[in-house]
Design a protein around this motif. Sequence first.
Motif, PDB file in Angstrom:
ATOM      1  N   ARG A 244      -4.426  -0.135 -53.016  1.00 10.62           N
ATOM      2  CA  ARG A 244      -4.651   0.591 -54.403  1.00 10.62           C
ATOM      3  C   ARG A 244      -3.472   1.505 -54.736  1.00 10.62           C
ATOM      4  O   ARG A 244      -3.583   2.533 -55.271  1.00 10.62           O
ATOM      5  CB  ARG A 244      -5.912   1.688 -53.954  1.00 10.62           C
ATOM      6  CG  ARG A 244      -7.147   0.823 -54.075  1.00 10.62           C
ATOM      7  CD  ARG A 244      -8.420   1.522 -53.563  1.00 10.62           C
ATOM      8  NE  ARG A 244      -9.643   0.905 -53.749  1.00 10.62           N
ATOM      9  CZ  ARG A 244     -10.088  -0.036 -53.036  1.00 10.62           C
ATOM     10  NH1 ARG A 244      -9.415  -0.357 -51.882  1.00 10.62           N
ATOM     11  NH2 ARG A 244     -11.344  -0.841 -53.275  1.00 10.62           N
TER      12      ARG A 244
ATOM     13  N   LEU B 196      -2.682   3.433 -58.161  1.00  5.91           N
ATOM     14  CA  LEU B 196      -3.939   3.574 -59.064  1.00  5.91           C
ATOM     15  C   LEU B 196      -3.832   5.203 -59.206  1.00  5.91           C
ATOM     16  O   LEU B 196      -3.589   5.902 -58.710  1.00  5.91           O
ATOM     17  CB  LEU B 196      -4.966   3.158 -58.319  1.00  5.91           C
ATOM     18  CG  LEU B 196      -5.159   1.744 -58.390  1.00  5.91           C
ATOM     19  CD1 LEU B 196      -6.656   1.463 -57.789  1.00  5.91           C
ATOM     20  CD2 LEU B 196      -5.135   0.860 -59.439  1.00  5.91           C
TER      21      LEU B 196
ATOM     22  N   GLU C 167      -8.264   9.187 -61.382  1.00  4.03           N
ATOM     23  CA  GLU C 167      -9.568   8.759 -61.886  1.00  4.03           C
ATOM     24  C   GLU C 167      -9.837   7.317 -61.407  1.00  4.03           C
ATOM     25  O   GLU C 167     -10.970   7.160 -61.150  1.00  4.03           O
ATOM     26  CB  GLU C 167      -9.432   8.885 -63.454  1.00  4.03           C
ATOM     27  CG  GLU C 167     -10.310   8.387 -64.209  1.00  4.03           C
ATOM     28  CD  GLU C 167     -10.434   8.356 -65.694  1.00  4.03           C
ATOM     29  OE1 GLU C 167     -11.445   8.088 -66.350  1.00  4.03           O
ATOM     30  OE2 GLU C 167      -9.401   9.105 -65.944  1.00  4.03           O
ATOM     31  N   LYS C 168      -9.076   6.435 -61.418  1.00  2.73           N
ATOM     32  CA  LYS C 168      -9.373   5.159 -61.006  1.00  2.73           C
ATOM     33  C   LYS C 168      -9.712   4.980 -59.502  1.00  2.73           C
ATOM     34  O   LYS C 168     -10.624   4.363 -59.138  1.00  2.73           O
ATOM     35  CB  LYS C 168      -8.079   3.953 -61.385  1.00  2.73           C
ATOM     36  CG  LYS C 168      -8.305   2.495 -61.103  1.00  2.73           C
ATOM     37  CD  LYS C 168      -9.342   2.122 -61.967  1.00  2.73           C
ATOM     38  CE  LYS C 168      -9.601   0.528 -61.764  1.00  2.73           C
ATOM     39  NZ  LYS C 168     -10.888  -0.057 -62.459  1.00  2.73           N
TER      40      LYS C 168
ATOM     41  N   THR D 158     -13.149   6.287 -59.314  1.00  4.20           N
ATOM     42  CA  THR D 158     -14.083   5.290 -59.762  1.00  4.20           C
ATOM     43  C   THR D 158     -14.354   4.336 -58.799  1.00  4.20           C
ATOM     44  O   THR D 158     -15.537   3.764 -58.549  1.00  4.20           O
ATOM     45  CB  THR D 158     -13.690   4.674 -61.040  1.00  4.20           C
ATOM     46  OG1 THR D 158     -13.427   6.023 -62.207  1.00  4.20           O
ATOM     47  CG2 THR D 158     -14.626   3.893 -61.647  1.00  4.20           C
ATOM     48  N   GLU D 159     -13.360   3.898 -58.123  1.00  8.14           N
ATOM     49  CA  GLU D 159     -13.417   2.591 -57.045  1.00  8.14           C
ATOM     50  C   GLU D 159     -14.375   3.022 -55.946  1.00  8.14           C
ATOM     51  O   GLU D 159     -15.088   2.345 -55.538  1.00  8.14           O
ATOM     52  CB  GLU D 159     -12.078   2.220 -56.618  1.00  8.14           C
ATOM     53  CG  GLU D 159     -11.248   1.465 -57.886  1.00  8.14           C
ATOM     54  CD  GLU D 159     -11.983   0.222 -57.933  1.00  8.14           C
ATOM     55  OE1 GLU D 159     -12.245  -0.515 -57.253  1.00  8.14           O
ATOM     56  OE2 GLU D 159     -11.770  -0.276 -59.528  1.00  8.14           O
TER      57      GLU D 159
ATOM     58  N   GLU E 130     -20.895   2.587 -61.814  1.00  3.67           N
ATOM     59  CA  GLU E 130     -19.881   3.596 -62.288  1.00  3.67           C
ATOM     60  C   GLU E 130     -20.286   5.145 -62.206  1.00  3.67           C
ATOM     61  O   GLU E 130     -21.357   5.274 -62.393  1.00  3.67           O
ATOM     62  CB  GLU E 130     -19.573   3.130 -63.695  1.00  3.67           C
ATOM     63  CG  GLU E 130     -18.837   1.791 -63.997  1.00  3.67           C
ATOM     64  CD  GLU E 130     -17.455   1.782 -63.491  1.00  3.67           C
ATOM     65  OE1 GLU E 130     -16.840   2.605 -63.501  1.00  3.67           O
ATOM     66  OE2 GLU E 130     -17.077   0.642 -62.867  1.00  3.67           O
TER      67      GLU E 130
END
Length: 386
Positions: A347, A350, A353-354, A357-358, A367
């Motif tokens: 990751r 990233l 925020e990403k 989210t993940e 989500e």
Amino acid sequence: MKILHTSDWHIGKRLMGRERLDEQEAVLDELAELCEREGVELIIVAGDIFDTYTPSAEAENLFFQKIRKIAGENRAALLISGNHDDGVRLSASTPFSEELGVYIVGNDRKPLRLTSARAVKPIASGKGYAVFENGAGERAFVSALPYPNEARFKEEKSELPYVERIKEWIFEGEKANVDGLPSVFVSHLFVLGGEISESEREIGLGGARALPVEALPSSNYIALGHLHKKQKMGKGHCYYSGSPLQYSFDESTSEKTVKIFDLTSNGVENLREVPLKSGRKLVRLQAGGAEEGATLLSLYPDCLVELTLHLTEPLTSSDSAMLGAHTNLVSLLTEVQTQNEMSFESRKGLSDEKLFTEFYRSQYGEEPKAELTQLFLSVLQKSVEE
């Protein structure tokens, strides 16, 4: 002689920080009324009067008020110290309490005073035993072994194993029954095979501090304290009376009672359990979400509740507020159900925020809501600035 067996009052004990002195007061009043109604002559309390070695002033005040009421005008009450009691502190009041028919045996097992003019009184006593007599001249031999704590083991040095040492202490009291009087043995011990509840602390497990039932004396009735669930041990009249209130949620299905019986020249007669009605009942509930949980809580307003929620996403602040409005909620447990597992792909690079989210998707299978993501980012930013 009519005898009542109770134990493990734990005056001052709380439930996850919640005060329960009012419930303890109610159940002790119930015991006093029961003694009066049933014509009980001797009350035996098998240890753990208080919940700590140093009970609060409120707990001590409640004890002194209610034990006098329980002893009444002509009854006798015999109490021993348990593992939660300071035996020295508990028995410090005996110069006064014995005049009121309240006899307390600490680890020193001093003889009881024989000066009482009450209808039920001890007429003989020595180390670890007493002979009680009622107004009709009926007699009962009672031997008592308070909880044998580590301090006591150190004071009375011995190379004997635990079980053999306990048997010696039991014999010290039992050997005095030379006339073969109908007898009661009272102690605060963990007998092997007893069922433990979550509210008990410092109980010896693994056999190191467990006593086989065969090591107990052949008394007509054995009155045990230590375990909070009522239960019978062995083949004879050997019982844990259990605590008078439910003190942990795994006791929620356990009825609280006391034992009442007649001790006669023929042994134990008319033995029965009398249910106790005082105190708030403990309830374990499960729900699929906050709204369902709140609905269930409203159905048990007079109980204390442990609620487990099975969720697919975390509780919102409004959910928590809705549940918190129910004053009967004592413990809230959550189990988040997800079928996705976090993969271990890189990751690197990233955004925050990403990444969030993940991670959320790996935990909850969907989500995150936009407001939750923004809240996370704002908190993260604030922590960086600080």
